[in-house]
Design a protein around this motif. Structure first.
Motif, PDB file in Angstrom:
ATOM      1  N   ILE A  18       0.864  -1.180   0.000  1.00 18.34           N
ATOM      2  CA  ILE A  18       0.000   0.000   0.000  1.00 18.34           C
ATOM      3  C   ILE A  18       0.903   1.233   0.000  1.00 18.34           C
ATOM      4  CG2 ILE A  18      -1.766   1.277   1.270  1.00 18.34           C
ATOM      5  CD1 ILE A  18      -2.618  -1.400   2.516  1.00 18.34           C
ATOM      6  N   TYR A  19       0.627   2.141  -0.927  1.00 17.53           N
ATOM      7  CA  TYR A  19       1.469   3.329  -1.079  1.00 17.53           C
ATOM      8  C   TYR A  19       0.638   4.599  -0.954  1.00 17.53           C
ATOM      9  CZ  TYR A  19       4.757  -0.178  -2.548  1.00 17.53           C
ATOM     10  OH  TYR A  19       5.570  -1.277  -2.561  1.00 17.53           O
ATOM     11  N   LYS A  20       1.263   5.644  -0.426  1.00 12.52           N
ATOM     12  CA  LYS A  20       0.543   6.874  -0.110  1.00 12.52           C
ATOM     13  C   LYS A  20       0.585   7.915  -1.224  1.00 12.52           C
ATOM     14  CE  LYS A  20       1.096   6.472   4.896  1.00 12.52           C
ATOM     15  NZ  LYS A  20       1.609   7.119   6.121  1.00 12.52           N
ATOM     16  N   SER A  21       1.280   7.636  -2.309  1.00 10.19           N
ATOM     17  CA  SER A  21       1.324   8.601  -3.412  1.00 10.19           C
ATOM     18  C   SER A  21       1.372   7.869  -4.741  1.00 10.19           C
ATOM     19  CB  SER A  21       2.543   9.522  -3.293  1.00 10.19           C
ATOM     20  OG  SER A  21       3.729   8.826  -3.645  1.00 10.19           O
ATOM     21  N   TRP A  22       0.900   8.553  -5.784  1.00  5.43           N
ATOM     22  CA  TRP A  22       0.917   7.983  -7.129  1.00  5.43           C
ATOM     23  C   TRP A  22       2.345   7.770  -7.601  1.00  5.43           C
ATOM     24  CZ3 TRP A  22      -0.849   5.051 -10.526  1.00  5.43           C
ATOM     25  CH2 TRP A  22      -0.602   5.202 -11.889  1.00  5.43           C
ATOM     26  N   THR A  23       3.259   8.646  -7.181  1.00  2.00           N
ATOM     27  CA  THR A  23       4.661   8.499  -7.560  1.00  2.00           C
ATOM     28  C   THR A  23       5.235   7.195  -7.038  1.00  2.00           C
ATOM     29  OG1 THR A  23       4.970  10.899  -7.539  1.00  2.00           O
ATOM     30  CG2 THR A  23       6.949   9.557  -7.440  1.00  2.00           C
ATOM     31  N   GLU A  24       4.948   6.874  -5.758  1.00  2.00           N
ATOM     32  CA  GLU A  24       5.430   5.623  -5.165  1.00  2.00           C
ATOM     33  C   GLU A  24       4.817   4.422  -5.872  1.00  2.00           C
ATOM     34  OE1 GLU A  24       6.248   6.414  -0.499  1.00  2.00           O
ATOM     35  OE2 GLU A  24       4.171   6.654  -1.128  1.00  2.00           O
ATOM     36  N   CYS A  25       3.527   4.552  -6.187  1.00  2.00           N
ATOM     37  CA  CYS A  25       2.834   3.468  -6.876  1.00  2.00           C
ATOM     38  C   CYS A  25       3.460   3.225  -8.250  1.00  2.00           C
ATOM     39  CB  CYS A  25       1.352   3.802  -7.011  1.00  2.00           C
ATOM     40  SG  CYS A  25       0.383   2.573  -7.911  1.00  2.00           S
ATOM     41  N   GLN A  26       3.766   4.304  -8.963  1.00  2.00           N
ATOM     42  CA  GLN A  26       4.351   4.187 -10.303  1.00  2.00           C
ATOM     43  C   GLN A  26       5.649   3.385 -10.284  1.00  2.00           C
ATOM     44  OE1 GLN A  26       4.401   8.432 -11.445  1.00  2.00           O
ATOM     45  NE2 GLN A  26       3.454   7.801 -13.355  1.00  2.00           N
ATOM     46  N   LEU A  27       6.449   3.588  -9.236  1.00  2.00           N
ATOM     47  CA  LEU A  27       7.724   2.879  -9.135  1.00  2.00           C
ATOM     48  C   LEU A  27       7.521   1.376  -9.047  1.00  2.00           C
ATOM     49  CD1 LEU A  27       9.619   5.204  -6.620  1.00  2.00           C
ATOM     50  CD2 LEU A  27      10.015   4.992  -9.080  1.00  2.00           C
ATOM     51  N   GLN A  28       6.377   0.963  -8.494  1.00  2.00           N
ATOM     52  CA  GLN A  28       6.113  -0.466  -8.308  1.00  2.00           C
ATOM     53  C   GLN A  28       5.506  -1.120  -9.552  1.00  2.00           C
ATOM     54  OE1 GLN A  28       7.598  -1.344  -5.673  1.00  2.00           O
ATOM     55  NE2 GLN A  28       7.778   0.810  -5.068  1.00  2.00           N
ATOM     56  N   ILE A  29       4.882  -0.330 -10.420  1.00  2.00           N
ATOM     57  CA  ILE A  29       4.212  -0.916 -11.588  1.00  2.00           C
ATOM     58  C   ILE A  29       4.974  -0.666 -12.890  1.00  2.00           C
ATOM     59  CG2 ILE A  29       1.952  -0.730 -10.496  1.00  2.00           C
ATOM     60  CD1 ILE A  29       1.391   1.741 -12.166  1.00  2.00           C
ATOM     61  N   LYS A  30       5.927   0.267 -12.860  1.00  2.00           N
ATOM     62  CA  LYS A  30       6.682   0.598 -14.066  1.00  2.00           C
ATOM     63  C   LYS A  30       7.490  -0.609 -14.532  1.00  2.00           C
ATOM     64  CE  LYS A  30       9.653   4.189 -15.981  1.00  2.00           C
ATOM     65  NZ  LYS A  30      10.417   5.417 -15.693  1.00  2.00           N
ATOM     66  N   GLY A  31       7.299  -0.982 -15.778  1.00  2.00           N
ATOM     67  CA  GLY A  31       8.050  -2.095 -16.342  1.00  2.00           C
ATOM     68  C   GLY A  31       7.502  -3.461 -15.973  1.00  2.00           C
ATOM     69  N   TYR A  32       6.431  -3.478 -15.192  1.00  2.00           N
ATOM     70  CA  TYR A  32       5.818  -4.750 -14.787  1.00  2.00           C
ATOM     71  C   TYR A  32       4.645  -5.017 -15.724  1.00  2.00           C
ATOM     72  CZ  TYR A  32       4.780  -8.493 -11.467  1.00  2.00           C
ATOM     73  OH  TYR A  32       4.591  -9.718 -10.870  1.00  2.00           O
ATOM     74  N   SER A  33       4.770  -6.058 -16.534  1.00  2.00           N
ATOM     75  CA  SER A  33       3.824  -6.267 -17.647  1.00  2.00           C
ATOM     76  C   SER A  33       2.400  -6.573 -17.214  1.00  2.00           C
ATOM     77  CB  SER A  33       4.328  -7.393 -18.550  1.00  2.00           C
ATOM     78  OG  SER A  33       4.438  -8.608 -17.812  1.00  2.00           O
ATOM     79  N   ASP A  34       2.200  -7.200 -16.055  1.00  2.37           N
ATOM     80  CA  ASP A  34       0.843  -7.574 -15.640  1.00  2.37           C
ATOM     81  C   ASP A  34       0.520  -6.986 -14.262  1.00  2.37           C
ATOM     82  OD1 ASP A  34      -1.632  -8.784 -15.855  1.00  2.37           O
ATOM     83  OD2 ASP A  34      -0.967 -10.648 -14.907  1.00  2.37           O
ATOM     84  N   ALA A  35       0.836  -5.690 -14.114  1.00  6.03           N
ATOM     85  CA  ALA A  35       0.625  -5.040 -12.814  1.00  6.03           C
ATOM     86  C   ALA A  35      -0.868  -4.931 -12.498  1.00  6.03           C
ATOM     87  CB  ALA A  35       1.260  -3.655 -12.817  1.00  6.03           C
ATOM     88  N   LYS A  36      -1.189  -5.107 -11.235  1.00  5.80           N
ATOM     89  CA  LYS A  36      -2.572  -4.956 -10.766  1.00  5.80           C
ATOM     90  C   LYS A  36      -2.559  -3.958  -9.618  1.00  5.80           C
ATOM     91  CE  LYS A  36      -4.547  -9.408 -12.161  1.00  5.80           C
ATOM     92  NZ  LYS A  36      -3.471  -9.823 -13.048  1.00  5.80           N
ATOM     93  N   TYR A  37      -3.278  -2.866  -9.780  1.00  8.71           N
ATOM     94  CA  TYR A  37      -3.248  -1.795  -8.785  1.00  8.71           C
ATOM     95  C   TYR A  37      -4.525  -0.978  -8.864  1.00  8.71           C
ATOM     96  CZ  TYR A  37      -2.025   1.036 -12.849  1.00  8.71           C
ATOM     97  OH  TYR A  37      -2.039   1.654 -14.068  1.00  8.71           O
TER      98      TYR A  37
END
Length: 207
Positions: A18-37
């Motif tokens: 769980i992340y408190k900002s869109w920027t933090e979230c982006q770091l976790q989904i960037k480059g991940y082909s099947d990200a779920k968020y």
């Protein structure tokens, strides 16, 4: 866009959590082909969703979006909706105003460095000045209590540092404050009820 207290759940990504900002979230989904968020408006909702199933969370969100059509009957559709956003806080900042019903973009501005609240404030002043020039008195919707409060006080009470990168922005802020001081306006500024109506039409969609 509010300082919007959103929480971002990443079920599948570089590091689920769980992340408190869109920027933090982006770091976790960037480059991940099947990200779920997905974003949530409260930490409680986010925690419940994170420990549950992604598909269930999406189904509930879709159901919630379909339910409140009746609740939108109180919206004054002949109006302007505004929103501000920044990539990071501070970060690259932009704001816009759209026609509430059609979502036609009426104005847009972008700055090298700023905050969500400044964007919301400047969007409101921009809309006010535009309507004054057009001699129209349709309402303006904002989902930011902070920005609406700054308009009432005629002061952008930001703590952003004034430096080389923000100098142009501060000059724009000064002009906006001067406009508020030297102009009287009767245009109603209304709070957009996100919980009842969903995201404001001017929302930048950074979910």
């Amino acid at each position: 866009m509010t300082t919007k207290n959103k929480y971002y759940v990443v079920w599948q990504g570089n590091q689920p959590g769980i992340y408190k900002s869109w920027t933090e979230c982006q770091l976790q989904i960037k480059g991940y082909s099947d990200a779920k968020y997905k974003s949530f408006s409260s930490l409680e909702e986010a925690e419940k969703a994170f420990h549950g199933d992604y598909s269930d969370a999406i189904k509930k969100a879709n159901k919630k979006e379909k339910e409140p059509l009746d609740s939108q009957q109180n919206i004054i559709w002949e109006s302007i909706a505004v929103d501000g956003a920044s990539s990071g806080n501070p970060g690259v900042m932009e704001y816009q105003g759209v026609h509430t019903k059609t979502k036609e973009q009426l104005f847009y501005q972008k700055f090298e460095l700023g905050t969500n609240n400044i964007g919301e404030f400047l969007a409101l002043v921009h809309a006010l000045a535009m309507l004054e020039k057009q001699q129209r008195q349709i309402p303006i919707y904002s989902d930011s209590k902070i920005a609406i409060g700054w308009i009432k006080k005629k002061k952008c009470n930001t703590k952003l540092e004034r430096n080389r990168k923000t100098e142009v922005l501060f000059q724009v802020i000064a002009r906006a404050e001067k406009w508020l001081e030297t102009n009287s306006f009767r245009v109603p500024i209304l709070k957009w009820e996100t919980e009842k109506w969903g995201e404001i039409p001017a929302d930048f969609g950074r979910k």
